[in-house]
Enzyme design. Structure first.
Site, short mmCIF file in Angstrom:
data_model
loop_
_atom_site.label_atom_id
_atom_site.label_comp_id
_atom_site.label_asym_id
_atom_site.label_seq_id
_atom_site.Cartn_x
_atom_site.Cartn_y
_atom_site.Cartn_z
N ASN A 9 53.98 41.36 43.04
CA ASN A 9 52.94 41.77 42.08
C ASN A 9 52.91 43.29 42.05
O ASN A 9 52.42 43.93 42.97
CB ASN A 9 51.59 41.20 42.51
CG ASN A 9 50.46 41.66 41.61
OD1 ASN A 9 50.69 42.15 40.50
ND2 ASN A 9 49.23 41.50 42.07
N TRP A 10 53.46 43.85 40.96
CA TRP A 10 53.57 45.31 40.87
C TRP A 10 52.25 46.00 40.51
O TRP A 10 52.16 47.22 40.56
CB TRP A 10 54.66 45.68 39.86
CG TRP A 10 56.03 45.25 40.27
CD1 TRP A 10 56.40 44.70 41.47
CD2 TRP A 10 57.24 45.32 39.50
NE1 TRP A 10 57.74 44.43 41.49
CE2 TRP A 10 58.29 44.80 40.28
CE3 TRP A 10 57.52 45.77 38.21
CZ2 TRP A 10 59.60 44.73 39.82
CZ3 TRP A 10 58.83 45.68 37.74
CH2 TRP A 10 59.86 45.18 38.55
N LYS A 11 51.27 45.22 40.10
CA LYS A 11 49.95 45.74 39.74
C LYS A 11 50.09 46.86 38.70
O LYS A 11 51.00 46.83 37.87
CB LYS A 11 49.19 46.18 41.00
CG LYS A 11 49.10 45.05 42.04
CD LYS A 11 48.19 45.35 43.18
CE LYS A 11 48.17 44.18 44.15
NZ LYS A 11 47.21 44.36 45.26
N HIS A 94 43.49 36.48 40.49
CA HIS A 94 43.77 37.44 41.56
C HIS A 94 42.47 38.07 42.03
O HIS A 94 41.55 38.31 41.25
CB HIS A 94 44.74 38.52 41.06
CG HIS A 94 45.27 39.38 42.16
ND1 HIS A 94 44.54 40.43 42.68
CD2 HIS A 94 46.45 39.36 42.84
CE1 HIS A 94 45.24 41.02 43.64
NE2 HIS A 94 46.40 40.38 43.75
N GLU A 96 41.58 40.97 42.73
CA GLU A 96 41.17 42.19 42.03
C GLU A 96 40.57 41.87 40.66
O GLU A 96 39.65 42.56 40.21
CB GLU A 96 42.37 43.14 41.91
CG GLU A 96 42.78 43.72 43.25
CD GLU A 96 44.20 44.23 43.30
OE1 GLU A 96 44.63 44.61 44.40
OE2 GLU A 96 44.89 44.23 42.26
N GLU A 166 44.74 34.31 49.21
CA GLU A 166 44.50 35.73 49.44
C GLU A 166 43.24 35.91 50.28
O GLU A 166 42.13 35.79 49.75
CB GLU A 166 44.24 36.47 48.12
CG GLU A 166 45.36 36.52 47.14
CD GLU A 166 44.92 37.38 45.94
OE1 GLU A 166 45.47 38.47 45.79
OE2 GLU A 166 44.03 36.95 45.19
N GLY A 172 44.29 45.64 52.08
CA GLY A 172 43.96 47.06 51.99
C GLY A 172 42.80 47.49 52.86
O GLY A 172 42.21 48.54 52.64
N SER A 211 48.67 40.90 52.25
CA SER A 211 49.38 42.08 52.76
C SER A 211 50.55 41.74 53.66
O SER A 211 50.70 42.28 54.75
CB SER A 211 48.40 43.01 53.50
OG SER A 211 47.40 43.49 52.64
N GLY A 233 51.91 45.75 47.56
CA GLY A 233 52.51 47.07 47.74
C GLY A 233 53.95 47.06 48.17
O GLY A 233 54.76 47.86 47.70
#
Length: 248
Positions: A9-11, A94, A96, A166, A172, A211, A233
């Protein structure tokens, strides 16, 4: 036997040039690993990344999908539009999106269904916050997020879906879930689905999205109910992402 799967996932990162280079770098390092692999590029880079990975084992995914088929929904991207550019997967729910943009269990379920109308595989992201974990609400939260989709689409919809766990508290924050903590929730997800349909539970891919990095991926992927990872990331660097992929 379930096929393993790793999704990057490149966000909201990169430029068109860097996205193309990243896709090329991942392609070059796939080797003979037979596990599934995909990248979820920003919407605007889907066409150029799609051209690069076309006809390869590297699949294309989107980071979200609209909860409506079409209409006056400024800024949204429909499943039909994603399908035109060859998207195989679309993330829905997701953490976020839930935390920053108000996605609810109901709207996530609608996005899930919209993806499937175009034969796009929804990757249903579920998980608990730190506060919910500390209050021992993890399983209740997970069950509610699954039920929202089951109530709308039926358990059979999970025949053509992926689930990504998740733990929001481990993204993070500097906190990490142990292999055993991750396995405990993955096992619960599979058992919850099994109570409704054992055959679906046996085949559905459940990914870890907390992560994962090259140094902890192997231990996580060795757990019996963890079928791969949704990588944030670490997927922005071809070498790191490929190390995770080859840990399967």
């Amino acid at each position: 036997m379930r096929q393993s799967l790793v999704i990057g996932n490149w966000k909201m990162n990169g430029t068109r040039a860097s996205a193309e280079l990243l896709a090329q770098g991942i392609l070059a390092g796939l080797g003979d690993n037979k596990a599934g692999i995909a990248v979820c590029a920003p919407y605007i880079y889907l066409p150029s990344v799609g051209e690069i990975i076309n006809d390869s084992r590297l699949a294309l995914g989107a980071q979200n999908v609209a909860d409506k088929a079409s209409g006056a929904y400024t800024g949204e991207i429909s499943a039909a539009m994603l399908s035109e550019f060859g998207c195989k997967y679309a993330l829905v729910g997701h953490s976020e999106r839930r935390s920053y943009y108000g996605d609810t269990d109901a709207s996530v379920a609608a996005r899930f269904c919209q993806a499937q109308t175009q034969n796009i595989i929804p990757v249903l992201c579920i998980g608990e916050t730190l506060e919910q974990r500390e209050q021992e609400q993890t399983f209740n939260v997970i069950d509610g997020q699954l039920d929202a989709v089951i109530d709308l689409a039926g358990i059979e919809a999970f025949n053509h879906a992926v689930v990504a766990y998740e733990p929001v508290w481990a993204i993070g924050t500097g906190k990490t879930a142990t292999d055993e903590q991750a396995q405990e929730v993955h096992q619960h997800i599979r058992q919850y689905i099994a109570a409704k349909n054992q055959a679906i539970a046996d085949k559905i891919q459940i990914l870890y999205g907390g992560s994962a990095k090259p140094d902890n991926a192997k231990g996580l992927f060795a757990m019996p109910d963890i079928d791969g990872g949704l990588i944030g990331g670490a997927s922005l660097d071809a070498e790191s992402f490929l190390k995770i992929y080859h840990s399967i």
